[in-house]
Design an enzyme around this catalytic site. Sequence first.
Site, PDB file in Angstrom:
ATOM      1  N   ASN A  89       0.708  -1.207   0.194  1.00  0.00           N
ATOM      2  CA  ASN A  89      -0.289  -0.075   0.000  1.00  0.00           C
ATOM      3  C   ASN A  89       0.997   1.345   0.007  1.00  0.00           C
ATOM      4  OD1 ASN A  89      -2.686   1.177   0.012  1.00  0.00           O
ATOM      5  ND2 ASN A  89      -2.465   1.644   2.210  1.00  0.00           N
ATOM      6  N   LYS A 113      -5.385  -1.855   6.455  1.00  0.00           N
ATOM      7  CA  LYS A 113      -6.049  -1.179   7.322  1.00  0.00           C
ATOM      8  C   LYS A 113      -7.598  -0.767   6.957  1.00  0.00           C
ATOM      9  CE  LYS A 113      -4.345   3.311   5.433  1.00  0.00           C
ATOM     10  NZ  LYS A 113      -4.100   4.688   5.722  1.00  0.00           N
ATOM     11  N   SER A 120      -5.219   1.252  17.515  1.00  0.00           N
ATOM     12  CA  SER A 120      -6.180   2.029  16.751  1.00  0.00           C
ATOM     13  C   SER A 120      -7.163   2.255  17.975  1.00  0.00           C
ATOM     14  CB  SER A 120      -6.895   1.525  15.773  1.00  0.00           C
ATOM     15  OG  SER A 120      -8.063   2.320  15.290  1.00  0.00           O
ATOM     16  N   TYR A 171     -10.670  -5.857  11.097  1.00  0.00           N
ATOM     17  CA  TYR A 171      -9.484  -4.867  10.987  1.00  0.00           C
ATOM     18  C   TYR A 171      -9.323  -4.834  12.546  1.00  0.00           C
ATOM     19  CZ  TYR A 171      -7.014  -0.515  11.444  1.00  0.00           C
ATOM     20  OH  TYR A 171      -5.974   0.060  11.919  1.00  0.00           O
ATOM     21  N   LYS A 174      -6.115  -5.399  15.462  1.00  0.00           N
ATOM     22  CA  LYS A 174      -5.717  -4.339  16.417  1.00  0.00           C
ATOM     23  C   LYS A 174      -5.513  -4.937  17.849  1.00  0.00           C
ATOM     24  CE  LYS A 174      -3.858  -1.964  13.480  1.00  0.00           C
ATOM     25  NZ  LYS A 174      -2.276  -1.844  13.155  1.00  0.00           N
ATOM     26  N   PHE A 230      -6.108   7.887  17.131  1.00  0.00           N
ATOM     27  CA  PHE A 230      -7.615   8.446  16.828  1.00  0.00           C
ATOM     28  C   PHE A 230      -7.657   8.596  15.218  1.00  0.00           C
ATOM     29  CE2 PHE A 230     -10.278   8.178  20.506  1.00  0.00           C
ATOM     30  CZ  PHE A 230      -9.133   7.482  21.334  1.00  0.00           C
ATOM     31  N   ASP A 233     -20.739   3.056  11.418  1.00  0.00           N
ATOM     32  CA  ASP A 233     -20.060   4.212  12.111  1.00  0.00           C
ATOM     33  C   ASP A 233     -20.719   4.834  13.594  1.00  0.00           C
ATOM     34  OD1 ASP A 233     -18.077   5.013  10.161  1.00  0.00           O
ATOM     35  OD2 ASP A 233     -19.572   6.553   9.154  1.00  0.00           O
TER      36      ASP A 233
END
Length: 342
Positions: free
Chosen positions: A39, A88, A128, A153, A157, A182, A299
């Site tokens: 990436n 990510k 994260s 994902y 983490k 963040f 979200d």
Amino acid sequence: MKTDLRVLLTGGAGYIGSHTAVELMRAGSDVVIADNLVNSCMSVLPRIEELGGRPVTFYNIDVCDKDALDDLFTKEHIDAVIHFAGLKCVPESVKLPTLYYRNNLTSTINLLERMAEHDVRYIVFSSSATVYGESDTMPLREDMPTGACTNPYGMTKHMSEVIIRDTAKADERLGAVLLRYFNPIGADESGRIGEDPQGIPNNLLPYVAQFATGRREKLFVNGNDYPTRDGTCIRDYIHVTDLAIAHVKALDYIIGKSGCEVFNIGTGNGYSVLEVIDAFSKACGKELKYEFAPRRAGDIPTCYADPGKAERLLGWKAERDIKRMCEDTWRWQFNNPMGYEK
Ligand code: NAD
Ligand code: UFG
């Protein structure tokens, strides 16, 4: 401040790794980068050298590859590692979970094992805020529950954090810092390095920046009925240079110590999507017209850090405000409308 370290940055050709490489070199350290360029691209390397004022040693390797990492640790004297390498993209991780678990967990495990064999004692890990899952309580503190992540994902983490913490418990030589980022945005103020996502950006800032150059036709605000001051989601945006400096401080903190410590890396201030678009409009000098679109799956309405622990223990505090974040993003995007030359 401990200087003249030789630091291995896995994933150091990427967005946060490249900025951290520059800040480490500015603080007097040497940098070795291990990246398979899945990436990122080679053309970032001369720019890192130009800004950092030192040569970079580069290994085009997969951090999951045992022999390749062994070879690196045999050839290089490494004082400490910062482990950025990882995939990510949240929606991609939902579609291809085993790719994410294999890449993000195998790289972490391989790295810890090779570090132990070669007596490399210090690691800083890119975690994260996503490890906190859907918490109703804000700001987020490091001692709040983690692990109820909503996507693979995020789970990688969380699991990497657990693996590193357990390894530090078992091996008293190891000193580890977990940094929970963040929302990193912005770019080095030179405009020479920045975020260069492949394809259509998933994240707000790179999308807005590409919209401002005309590379994207429409700007959508996902959701305007959240329980927030203007109905759009609130996030704790952090300038990537402040984040990079947090890594320098984290290394300074952990060298000579053992155990595992975790820190939130944010500003403590939340901005809504509309506030960010407004700040970016001012930075680029044109009004950015947007349309409301449905909510994006997964979200959460609001997410911001309590960064107090990092200030107390690392002596680190974010210094760059949202205006500066947007101005620096715009300088990078304006000067490099198609990103790095591939
Ligand atoms: P990035 O994709 O720009 O950088 C990651 C780098 O790792 C890339 O250069 C990629 O080529 C490399 N890589 C991936 N897998 C590899 C492997 N197996 N071997 C060698 N290299 C490999 O991403 P970034 O935004 O710089 O993020 C860096 C780290 O911070 C990642 O671990 C990411 O999950 C984490 N993080 C990022 C954010 C964010 O919003 N950018 C937020 C929280 C945490
Ligand atoms: N958004 C838009 N339009 C866009 C892009 C994003 O309105 O074109 C909105 C999103 O719906 C969200 C906000 O802008 O409300 C911020 O979105 P980002 O994707 O920039 O940031 P997230 O907080 O959703 O994602 C970040 C990291 C992920 C991490 C996640 C959870 O990028 O890696 O935080 O901590 F998993």
